[in-house]
Motif scaffolding. Structure first.
Motif, mmCIF file in Angstrom:
data_model
loop_
_atom_site.group_PDB
_atom_site.id
_atom_site.type_symbol
_atom_site.label_atom_id
_atom_site.label_comp_id
_atom_site.label_asym_id
_atom_site.label_seq_id
_atom_site.Cartn_x
_atom_site.Cartn_y
_atom_site.Cartn_z
ATOM 1 N N TRP A 42 52.714 35.668 31.595
ATOM 2 C CA TRP A 42 52.908 36.493 32.801
ATOM 3 C C TRP A 42 54.377 36.510 33.171
ATOM 4 O O TRP A 42 54.944 37.558 33.482
ATOM 5 N N GLU A 43 54.986 35.344 33.122
ATOM 6 C CA GLU A 43 56.391 35.241 33.500
ATOM 7 C C GLU A 43 57.261 36.018 32.521
ATOM 8 O O GLU A 43 58.104 36.829 32.912
ATOM 9 N N ARG A 44 57.013 35.794 31.213
ATOM 10 C CA ARG A 44 57.832 36.462 30.185
ATOM 11 C C ARG A 44 57.680 37.981 30.231
ATOM 12 O O ARG A 44 58.595 38.727 29.893
ATOM 13 N N LEU A 45 56.509 38.461 30.651
ATOM 14 C CA LEU A 45 56.267 39.904 30.708
ATOM 15 C C LEU A 45 56.700 40.512 32.043
ATOM 16 O O LEU A 45 56.583 41.709 32.252
ATOM 17 N N GLY A 46 57.167 39.640 32.955
ATOM 18 C CA GLY A 46 57.615 40.129 34.266
ATOM 19 C C GLY A 46 56.452 40.569 35.144
ATOM 20 O O GLY A 46 56.617 41.443 36.008
ATOM 21 N N LEU A 47 55.275 39.974 34.938
ATOM 22 C CA LEU A 47 54.108 40.346 35.740
ATOM 23 C C LEU A 47 53.948 39.371 36.902
ATOM 24 O O LEU A 47 54.329 38.207 36.792
ATOM 25 N N GLU A 48 53.363 39.887 37.969
ATOM 26 C CA GLU A 48 53.170 39.017 39.128
ATOM 27 C C GLU A 48 51.924 38.160 38.934
ATOM 28 O O GLU A 48 50.805 38.682 38.867
ATOM 29 N N TYR A 49 52.129 36.872 38.816
ATOM 30 C CA TYR A 49 51.030 35.932 38.590
ATOM 31 C C TYR A 49 50.720 35.248 39.911
ATOM 32 O O TYR A 49 51.619 34.698 40.544
ATOM 33 N N THR A 50 49.467 35.309 40.331
ATOM 34 C CA THR A 50 49.141 34.795 41.664
ATOM 35 C C THR A 50 48.461 33.424 41.608
ATOM 36 O O THR A 50 48.030 32.906 42.626
ATOM 37 N N LEU A 51 48.358 32.853 40.401
ATOM 38 C CA LEU A 51 47.575 31.623 40.283
ATOM 39 C C LEU A 51 48.396 30.389 39.873
ATOM 40 O O LEU A 51 47.846 29.442 39.319
ATOM 41 N N GLU A 52 49.717 30.433 40.155
ATOM 42 C CA GLU A 52 50.554 29.287 39.745
ATOM 43 C C GLU A 52 50.015 27.972 40.285
ATOM 44 O O GLU A 52 50.101 26.931 39.640
ATOM 45 N N ASP A 53 49.477 28.026 41.494
ATOM 46 C CA ASP A 53 49.063 26.769 42.133
ATOM 47 C C ASP A 53 47.584 26.447 41.915
ATOM 48 O O ASP A 53 47.077 25.474 42.459
ATOM 49 N N THR A 54 46.917 27.276 41.142
ATOM 50 C CA THR A 54 45.476 27.043 40.935
ATOM 51 C C THR A 54 45.282 25.990 39.849
ATOM 52 O O THR A 54 45.856 26.090 38.764
ATOM 53 N N GLN A 55 44.499 24.999 40.174
ATOM 54 C CA GLN A 55 44.225 23.919 39.222
ATOM 55 C C GLN A 55 42.986 24.256 38.394
ATOM 56 O O GLN A 55 42.100 24.976 38.870
ATOM 57 N N PRO A 56 42.890 23.737 37.177
ATOM 58 C CA PRO A 56 41.635 23.905 36.430
ATOM 59 C C PRO A 56 40.484 23.271 37.221
ATOM 60 O O PRO A 56 40.705 22.348 38.002
ATOM 61 N N PRO A 57 39.268 23.776 37.044
ATOM 62 C CA PRO A 57 38.145 23.191 37.784
ATOM 63 C C PRO A 57 37.881 21.760 37.327
ATOM 64 O O PRO A 57 38.128 21.425 36.162
ATOM 65 N N THR A 58 37.379 20.959 38.231
ATOM 66 C CA THR A 58 37.039 19.575 37.867
ATOM 67 C C THR A 58 35.788 19.597 36.993
ATOM 68 O O THR A 58 35.001 20.558 37.037
ATOM 69 N N PRO A 59 35.560 18.532 36.218
ATOM 70 C CA PRO A 59 34.315 18.460 35.429
ATOM 71 C C PRO A 59 33.078 18.572 36.325
ATOM 72 O O PRO A 59 32.081 19.172 35.941
ATOM 73 N N GLU A 60 33.171 18.062 37.552
ATOM 74 C CA GLU A 60 32.030 18.136 38.475
ATOM 75 C C GLU A 60 31.729 19.586 38.838
ATOM 76 O O GLU A 60 30.573 20.013 38.866
ATOM 77 N N LEU A 61 32.785 20.362 39.099
ATOM 78 C CA LEU A 61 32.572 21.774 39.460
ATOM 79 C C LEU A 61 31.996 22.545 38.268
ATOM 80 O O LEU A 61 31.099 23.388 38.420
ATOM 81 N N CYS A 62 32.494 22.233 37.066
ATOM 82 C CA CYS A 62 31.959 22.898 35.855
ATOM 83 C C CYS A 62 30.465 22.589 35.724
ATOM 84 O O CYS A 62 29.670 23.481 35.415
ATOM 85 N N GLU A 63 30.116 21.342 35.966
ATOM 86 C CA GLU A 63 28.719 20.931 35.854
ATOM 87 C C GLU A 63 27.864 21.638 36.915
ATOM 88 O O GLU A 63 26.760 22.102 36.624
ATOM 89 N N GLN A 64 28.407 21.745 38.116
ATOM 90 C CA GLN A 64 27.684 22.448 39.194
ATOM 91 C C GLN A 64 27.414 23.897 38.798
ATOM 92 O O GLN A 64 26.320 24.421 39.021
#
Ligand code: SF4
Length: 279
Positions: A244-266
């Motif tokens: 996204w950065e290299r292509l000059g696109l606006e990325y809105t998820l820089e601060d989004t963390q991968p889901p926890t294993p618990e959330l994946c399981e849910q």
């Protein structure tokens, strides 16, 4: 004049390799003719040895071009058709033939992914038909938006559809990907009517697609179809963020963390509760 780009390797180590502007030199008329005939397609790359793009070990052809703009897309370089390199159907078929014997022995197959492969539906159908002719198992990973451009007879070239479902709520879907989910749902129903095997792929993004009530509606729909063999819950990650950065696109998820294993399981539990196999 040759329209291919022989200097570019067909194979990439992974789809996370950034590839851009490879088809820029082609005249517009050539591109139009390629799309209409399917005699030439635009590919990001081929990758070998994938264990996550269908049953068994897969050879994957990654197409370029997508009509959606998912906020969490890992490969935004595949959005633009011309970022891919032009390859004739015969060259793509030969690449496939090189691996066909091994793929059959390993009970794997060929997967067409993207981008969105049905942006080039004529090329996609020709390549999948060629794989079937070699006796290789075929899979397509698609969002289904252009599926009405593939006839019922042509669907028979596809042994398995891995359908990307993003969210149930129509307004949220539009916010997430830029277009509505009606065609995707219609394709799912059509596959069910025709008893074509289907896997659902669902990307779990904290804060965007983790509403469990919304998920339950997707699960209920998928379970009611009767042809969904499994659901794959794919945890969001940041491996494509640099693109996204290299292509000059606006990325809105820089601060989004991968889901926890618990959330994946849910999330998996929501699908299991509806009677589906989910991983
Ligand atoms: S459908 Fe796939 S390729 Fe297209 S924007 Fe969404 S994640 Fe990216």
């Amino acid at each position: 004049m040759t329209t291919e780009t022989p200097a570019v390797s067909l194979e990439a180590k992974s789809p996370y390799e950034l590839r851009v502007h490879l088809g820029d030199g082609l005249p517009e008329q050539t591109v139009r003719e390629a799309l209409a005939s399917g005699d030439m397609g635009f590919l990001h790359s081929f990758t070998t040895g994938s264990a996550v793009d269908g049953p068994g070990v897969r050879l994957v052809a990654w197409t370029s071009g997508c009509m959606w703009r998912c906020r969490y897309c890992h490969n935004p370089d595949t959005w633009t058709l011309r970022n891919g390199f032009p390859v004739s159907i015969s060259r793509a078929t030969e690449e496939l033939r090189k691996y066909s014997h091994g793929l059959k022995i390993m009970k794997g197959g060929f997967t067409l992914s993207g981008g969105e492969p049905l942006m080039q539906h004529r090329f996609a159908v020709k390549l999948l038909a060629a794989a079937k002719k070699m006796g290789v198992h075929t899979t397509i990973e698609t969002n289904g938006y252009y599926a009405d451009k593939v006839s019922d007879a042509e669907l028979e070239y596809i042994d398995l559809v891995m359908l990307g479902m993003k969210t149930w709520d129509a307004a949220r879907h539009k916010h997430l990907v830029g277009l509505e989910n009606g065609p995707t749902l219609a394709f799912a129903r059509r596959l069910a009517e025709r008893k074509r095997p289907m896997w659902v792929r669902f990307v779990l993004v904290p804060g965007l697609t983790d509403d469990l009530d919304d998920l339950a509606k997707t699960a209920e729909f998928a379970a009611g179809l009767g042809n969904v063999e499994r659901v794959e819950v794919l945890p969001f990650h940041q491996m494509g963020a640099y693109k996204w950065e290299r292509l000059g696109l606006e990325y809105t998820l820089e601060d989004t963390q991968p889901p926890t294993p618990e959330l994946c399981e849910q999330a998996c539990e929501v699908f299991r509760k509806a009677g589906l196999k989910a991983y």
